[in-house]
Enzyme design. Structure first.
Site, short mmCIF file in Angstrom:
data_model
loop_
_atom_site.label_atom_id
_atom_site.label_comp_id
_atom_site.label_asym_id
_atom_site.label_seq_id
_atom_site.Cartn_x
_atom_site.Cartn_y
_atom_site.Cartn_z
N GLU A 285 17.16 60.71 63.54
CA GLU A 285 16.69 59.46 62.96
C GLU A 285 16.81 58.35 64.01
OE1 GLU A 285 18.77 57.91 59.52
OE2 GLU A 285 16.96 56.94 58.83
N ALA B 225 27.49 58.39 61.16
CA ALA B 225 27.20 59.71 60.60
C ALA B 225 25.71 59.80 60.35
CB ALA B 225 27.96 59.91 59.29
N MET B 226 25.22 61.03 60.09
CA MET B 226 23.79 61.21 59.86
C MET B 226 23.57 62.20 58.74
SD MET B 226 20.67 60.54 60.57
CE MET B 226 19.40 61.30 59.56
N HIS C 271 28.77 57.94 51.40
CA HIS C 271 27.47 57.37 51.78
C HIS C 271 26.50 58.48 52.15
CE1 HIS C 271 24.99 54.18 53.83
NE2 HIS C 271 24.56 55.25 54.48
N GLU C 272 26.96 59.40 53.00
CA GLU C 272 26.05 60.46 53.46
C GLU C 272 25.71 61.40 52.30
OE1 GLU C 272 24.78 59.89 56.28
OE2 GLU C 272 26.24 58.32 56.72
N HIS D 213 22.96 60.11 50.22
CA HIS D 213 21.64 60.28 50.84
C HIS D 213 20.99 61.62 50.52
CE1 HIS D 213 20.89 56.85 53.37
NE2 HIS D 213 21.95 57.00 54.13
ZN LIG Z 1 22.88 55.81 55.55
#
Ligand SMILES: [Zn+2]
Length: 854
Positions: free
Chosen positions: A134, A270-271, A305-306, A309
């Site tokens: 990303e 993080a991703m 959070h991740e 997603h």
């Molecule tokens: Zn995010």
């Protein structure tokens, strides 16, 4: 305005399924790749255009439905990060298979397919390969249609050395040893239909926890060998939040497994790669016994959070990067909900006030932007990962949720996900769904917050009937423009009247709103609960009635907002700075650590503003302010106290020993640190960072060498960071010079070095030298550091608070533009302007004030 279409690929061909086979060589730092892409050709074409960057394409062929093969050629268009595949005859509409072979490099820039290095337990250098795609870096790993709306199924195969581990988005379908090379071929199951930026592959020596099953999904935490004992806490919040989200969204997790992977070199926090979330080590690995509460909270936040997603972003994705906020604001909002559900005693929504305040600060600038903002080029997409997308976005969602009531909001979200799963959506689709569930005009309300820059200052006065509220845009610097801008402002009223406590919600949609209240009115709060994304300014009589009994009338968030709004008004020149300092005197008994964060943040700001001869007066003021509460809290936890109180103790002691320059606190810190070295249990974990920062502030070469050594031998990522960043907090020029050298000599990872330099710029004793150093090493830093970190490093320039430095900073950036985050750079410069203006306006007043109170 340039046309977005110019940056988008032609719509003549759409990918449906990628079959990818990659063979990374960790020694040569290269990889070889093959891919077969099932395509739907929509109209006759002889050219196929797709994205590729820093790749060499060796062979090209297209296979028709009847099996006939058409060889092609590839031409790279590097400036546009594209490849044009040309065929000798026309590809007719219908299904085709595109076959490519290619090769690329495992780069050091922490994007695309890159290498990360570390030392193993025996001190040997090791290499692993990892991806970060990303926003638009999948094209560095394989030729692809690298746009979020061009979703497809991915089937990944990795060919690796036998002793290594391969992780990708899905479970392993089969693993075989190839007889000709002795290598291991790992074939992964098909992914769901998803965007290219969510594909991930990680290859190296890894060890994992045992999986825990969350509603049938195995969840593991991975790290390089020797570290997975630090994974337990992350696995717990990982499981708790995954389960929370499937309940909240009303839909099960869309993947077949979930791996949380710590990577030694990582550009972001993080991703959210579906099923294979990557993290920097500090955001995942933690020892719950020794970490501070705020370090634990950070891990809980990032993991939640991740996980959020996986639905919001992965299952349903924004159509284009202008809608990035749909992903990020939601994940940030959901992260709070999940952590609050998991550990209600942390009062996560109260500490969210600090994030909201960060967004209010940037959004009060002339150089702010609306949450949703046109995006064309890839570097503009990369610039969207900022406080307005995440924190303002999350704050306005929280405001909406509280205005509509939580269940109506949740039902709307669930509906939105159901309607758009495996597909893409736009902001308007979200409002449609929430309107359907709530029967409220959500779009009109939210458009004023999402598509307009800035936010209102709500001014409140009392008349004989009740309250009169009015709105106007809040800005730190007047920009001379006509501000007829208005918002649909949810008012959350809490008032004490003759009839008792009165609560009410209302909508301020025009210039003015009158609220009738039974007389006499004792006091009123118009942003009760603090969920509103606006500032409030009370008429003097209302303010003095409100502050007469602060701790009783106002909740912690409301007190936070009172401090923060008054501070902002002072910076904007709407309120004298001395009025703000008078207000602070009412907070000596404050017990909420977030309120203290606001207070101490403003004191740090003033410290940087003042000339050296004025600083002792401010330090005396700070000592007086902190005296009662630090005496009461002492140095050690009291029986039965909350984790938040322990955290508060640590933060206040640190402030007293550094910002307050309190000699007794410094002496006590030295003695306690000496004890800590022989017995680590002798100091509460929340006080340890205070000792380190006080010793850095008041110490010399001996402490410097010790901390530098500690940062290398630390046993947790948090401890490593604590000692590393302490090296930027010393005050002697020769020590700070050594830290400056560390930012460019390769000793500190490129994921950390830019932030170390930022800390040096923010250090009042070293800022000018750090600035000169940054200018001298600019080209080297831009080449060495991850692209996304440059503008974050530059935030440090906001501390260069003199007219001469400001002029120099402006001149430098006029000829050295930052590639990613031009908007954010403009904001840094404006923040510096505000600070210099405040210094010029208030210097004399401050001098007189401190002479009077000390
Ligand atoms: Zn995010």
């Amino acid at each position: 305005m340039p046309d977005t279409q110019a940056y988008k690929l032609p719509e003549t061909v759409r990918p449906q399924r990628y079959q990818l086979r990659l063979t990374p060589d960790l020694t040569a730092c290269t990889f070889a790749g093959e891919e077969t892409v099932v395509l739907q050709v929509g109209e006759p074409v002889t050219d196929i255009v797709l994205n590729a960057c820093e790749l060499t394409i060796h062979t090209v062929s297209a296979v028709a439905a009847d099996g006939s093969t058409l060889p092609g050629t590839a031409t790279l268009d590097e400036p546009n990060e594209r490849a044009v595949l040309r065929f000798p005859r026309t590809l007719t509409p219908g299904p085709w298979q595109l076959r490519l072979t290619f090769s690329g490099i495992l780069n050091d820039k922490l994007h695309g397919f890159y290498r990360s290095t570390y030392k193993d337990a025996r001190g040997q250098d090791k290499v692993l390969a990892c991806t970060q795609f990303e926003s638009t870096d999948a094209r560095r790993a394989f030729p692809c249609w690298d746009e979020p709306a061009l979703k497809a199924v991915f089937q990944v195969t990795l060919v690796i050395d036998k002793g290594l581990t391969a992780i990708s988005n899905t479970a392993i379908a089969r693993e075989t040893v190839l007889p000709e090379t002795g290598k291991k071929e790992v074939v992964f199951a098909d992914t769901i239909k998803m965007s290219t930026y969510l594909v991930a592959f990680i290859v190296g020596e890894f060890a994992s926890t045992e999986p825990v099953l969350v509603d049938g999904t195995p969840l593991r935490v991975w790290a390089v060998p020797g570290k997975h004992h630090l994974a337990k806490f992350a696995q717990e919040i990982g499981a708790a939040s995954l389960s929370f989200f499937s309940r909240y969204y009303g839909r099960r997790y869309p993947g077949d497994k979930l791996d949380l992977i710590a990577v030694p070199d990582f550009a972001a926090g993080a991703m959210e790669n579906l099923g294979a979330i990557t993290f920097r080590e500090t955001a995942l690995l933690v020892d719950a016994q020794t970490a501070t509460r705020s370090e634990l909270e950070r891990v809980a936040d990032v993991v939640s959070h991740e996980n959020a997603h996986m639905w919001f972003g992965d299952l349903v994705t924004m159509r284009w990067w202008n809608g990035l906020w749909l992903n990020e604001a939601f994940a940030t909002f959901m992260e709070m909900l999940a952590v609050d559900d998991w550990k209600p005693e942390w009062h996560r929504w109260t500490s969210f006030a600090v994030s909201r305040a960060a967004a209010l600060l940037v959004d009060g600038l002339k150089s702010t932007r609306p949450i949703e903002f046109p995006v064309q080029r890839p570097e503009e997409a990369a610039g969207m990962f900022d406080v307005l997308t995440y924190q303002k976005g999350a704050a306005v969602l929280r405001m909406l949720e509280q205005y509509l009531e939580a269940e109506a909001f949740r039902t709307g979200i669930s509906l939105y996900l159901r309607k758009h799963e495996y597909d893409n959506a736009e902001t308007t689709d979200l409002w449609d769904a929430i309107e359907e569930s709530s029967h409220q005009p959500v779009r009109t309300l939210m458009d004023s917050w999402v598509f307009q820059p800035g936010y209102p200052l709500v001014t409140v006065r009392a008349d004989q009937h009740g309250l009169v509220l009015s709105q106007q845009r809040f800005q730190y610097l007047p920009d001379g423009a006509n501000h007829e801008q208005q918002w649909h402002v949810p008012i959350f009223l809490k008032a004490r009247t003759a009839g008792g406590l009165h609560t009410q919600t209302a909508l301020l949609t025009e210039g003015e709103l009158r609220l009738t209240l039974p007389a006499p009115l004792e006091w009123a709060v118009v942003n009760a609960g603090g969920h509103g994304f606006y500032r409030v300014r009370y008429a003097p009589d209302l303010l003095s009635r409100l502050t007469a009994n602060l701790q009783e009338n106002l909740s912690a968030v409301e007190r936070f907002n009172l401090v923060n709004d008054t501070w902002a008004a002072a910076l904007a020149g709407l309120t004298p700075l001395t009025t703000y300092l008078d207000l602070l005197q009412l907070f000596r008994e404050e017990t909420d650590h977030n309120v203290w964060t606001a207070i101490l943040g403003s004191c740090h700001y003033l410290y940087r503003l003042l000339d050296p001869q004025q600083r002792p007066a401010l330090q005396a003021f700070i000592r007086t302010l902190l005296d009662p509460i630090t005496k009461r809290l002492g140095w050690s936890p009291q029986a039965g106290e909350s984790e938040l109180t322990s955290q508060l103790r640590g933060e206040l002691l640190a402030a007293l020993g550094t910002l307050g320059d309190d000699a007794a606190t410094q002496a006590e810190a030295r003695s306690r640190y000496a004890q800590y070295k022989t017995n680590r249990d002798s100091v509460d974990r929340n006080v340890v960072p205070a000792l380190v920062s006080i010793l850095a502030y008041s110490g010399g070469p001996a402490e410097y060498e010790e901390f530098r050594g500690n940062s290398k031998t630390a046993t947790t990522p948090q401890e490593e960071q604590r000692y590393l960043f302490a090296l930027a907090a010393f005050r002697q020029a020769n020590l700070l010079e050594q830290t400056l050298t560390l930012t460019v000599n390769g000793e500190v990872r490129s994921q950390d070095a830019p932030y170390l330099l930022r800390s040096l710029l923010l250090n009042t004793d070293g800022r000018e030298r750090a600035w000169t150093f940054m200018k001298e090493h600019w080209e080297d830093m831009v080449r060495r550091y991850p692209d996304n970190s440059i503008v974050r490093m530059c935030e440090g320039i906001t501390a260069l608070v003199t007219p001469a430095l400001e002029a120099d900073v402006r001149a430098f950036f006029a000829t050295h533009p930052v590639k990613q985050g031009a908007k954010t750079m403009e904001q840094h410069l404006e923040k510096l302007r505000i600070a210099v203006a405040c210094k010029q306006r208030e210097a004399a007043n401050l001098k007189a004030y401190f002479a009077r109170v000390s």
